[in-house]
Motif scaffolding. Sequence first.
Motif, short mmCIF file in Angstrom:
data_model
loop_
_atom_site.label_atom_id
_atom_site.label_comp_id
_atom_site.label_asym_id
_atom_site.label_seq_id
_atom_site.Cartn_x
_atom_site.Cartn_y
_atom_site.Cartn_z
N ILE A 151 37.24 36.39 51.43
CA ILE A 151 37.40 34.94 51.43
C ILE A 151 38.25 34.54 50.23
N SER A 152 38.73 33.31 50.24
CA SER A 152 39.61 32.84 49.17
C SER A 152 38.78 32.29 48.01
N THR A 153 38.50 33.18 47.05
CA THR A 153 37.74 32.80 45.88
C THR A 153 38.14 33.70 44.71
N ILE A 154 37.98 33.20 43.50
CA ILE A 154 38.26 34.03 42.33
C ILE A 154 37.06 34.88 41.94
N LEU A 155 35.90 34.59 42.56
CA LEU A 155 34.70 35.32 42.21
C LEU A 155 34.61 36.59 43.06
N ARG A 156 35.27 37.64 42.56
CA ARG A 156 35.33 38.91 43.26
C ARG A 156 35.12 40.05 42.28
N SER A 157 34.79 41.21 42.85
CA SER A 157 34.61 42.40 42.01
C SER A 157 35.10 43.64 42.76
N ASP A 158 36.20 43.49 43.46
CA ASP A 158 36.76 44.61 44.23
C ASP A 158 37.80 45.37 43.42
N PHE A 159 37.48 45.65 42.16
CA PHE A 159 38.38 46.34 41.25
C PHE A 159 37.53 47.03 40.18
N GLY A 160 38.11 48.03 39.52
CA GLY A 160 37.39 48.72 38.47
C GLY A 160 37.26 47.87 37.21
N PRO A 161 36.25 48.16 36.40
CA PRO A 161 35.32 49.28 36.50
C PRO A 161 34.12 49.03 37.41
N TYR A 162 34.10 47.89 38.15
CA TYR A 162 33.04 47.71 39.13
C TYR A 162 33.07 48.90 40.09
N GLY A 163 31.89 49.38 40.43
CA GLY A 163 31.79 50.48 41.38
C GLY A 163 32.12 51.85 40.83
N ARG A 164 32.27 51.97 39.53
CA ARG A 164 32.68 53.28 38.98
C ARG A 164 31.61 54.35 39.20
N LEU B 76 36.97 38.96 34.32
CA LEU B 76 36.91 39.21 32.88
C LEU B 76 36.31 40.59 32.56
N CYS B 77 35.65 41.16 33.55
CA CYS B 77 35.13 42.52 33.41
C CYS B 77 36.09 43.42 34.16
N ASN B 78 37.05 44.01 33.45
CA ASN B 78 38.08 44.79 34.12
C ASN B 78 38.33 46.11 33.40
N SER B 79 39.12 46.94 34.03
CA SER B 79 39.34 48.31 33.52
C SER B 79 40.22 48.35 32.28
N TYR B 80 40.76 47.21 31.87
CA TYR B 80 41.62 47.18 30.68
C TYR B 80 40.82 47.05 29.39
N SER B 81 39.55 46.73 29.51
CA SER B 81 38.74 46.57 28.31
C SER B 81 38.37 47.93 27.73
N THR B 82 38.68 48.11 26.48
CA THR B 82 38.36 49.37 25.79
C THR B 82 36.92 49.38 25.27
N LEU B 83 36.24 48.24 25.39
CA LEU B 83 34.89 48.12 24.85
C LEU B 83 33.80 48.54 25.83
N THR B 84 34.17 48.70 27.10
CA THR B 84 33.17 49.01 28.13
C THR B 84 32.45 50.32 27.81
#
Length: 348
Positions: free
Chosen positions: A43-56, A304-312
Amino acid sequence: METLKCTVLHLLVFVQIIRTQAKVASIIVFGDSTVDSGNNNHISTILRSDFGPYGRDFINGQPTGRFSNGRIVTDFISEGFQLKPVIPAYLDSSYGIADFATGVCFASAGTGYDDATSNVLSVMPLQRELQYYKEYQTRLRESLGNEKAEKIIGESLYLISMGTNDFLENYYILPYRSSQYSVEGYQQLLTGIARKLIQDLYNLGARKISLGGVPPMGCLPLERARRILYGSDCIEEYNNVARNFNSKLQDLVNNLSKELPGIQVVFSNPYDMLLKIIKDPHSYGFESTAKACCASGMFEMGYLCNSYSTLTCQDADKYVFWDSFHPTQKTNSILAQNAINNSLAVFL
């Protein structure tokens, strides 16, 4: 001796019949991001988590749209009922009606009982979830025939999990509802909507229903971070609201059990178990409760929770929360097992 053997054999057969009759045919899910297995991807929303590191830590490290590093509570419940280990999202076209016959999710991250909550981030309102469920029933009948479809509908376990967004992303953030209702009045509004949902599902054939409560909302990392100047402890005001709302939901379940013939409806409350984990994390193998694993662990979820964060963090199993709002896979597994052992045990 022969008589004793026959008696024991008959007893074992009787027990097996009870188990067979009690076993649910499918898990059907309504709710928000705690149980959305990927509907928001479509659906058309910004609230998604279909990208890393979700699901790692999911199967093959796949980001599915689940707001966690791996599986969510409903996946573990499905597995606990000896069904499949993951429940597919209804809007995921890679699955068909044969897949959905043993488990399907209509939940949408960011939604709530209140339509005003779903409007905040343009996600599916509760009535849309129900409309998709009606469509699902039609597809089920067309695929399996009326008799088999009705059997699945009547013997499925319906899991409902929402309410947190109504308070934290609506009532306490936006002026619309808070200017109309006191907290008590808003709780009554939401409880009335929950009542109607269960009645609607009952009228559509549902007989086994679990109404989920809300967690200790004041202990979510996001809420702690929002009031960091006042310390990092749980916000007791929000936890009090959660307890009061859960009490109303419990009363609702008690009343509906008397009002609707043939229904089995239970209240499944994650509050106490999650608070135990937060208060005594080391007993459950956790190290961090106030901060989440992803990024800084204080504000981030979704994009804001994405694979580019080095702090994860490297090991999510040491964290109660994956992002600032959602539990890790390990926490989800504990919450699911607690529910199966307690409120959901009646359906086993």
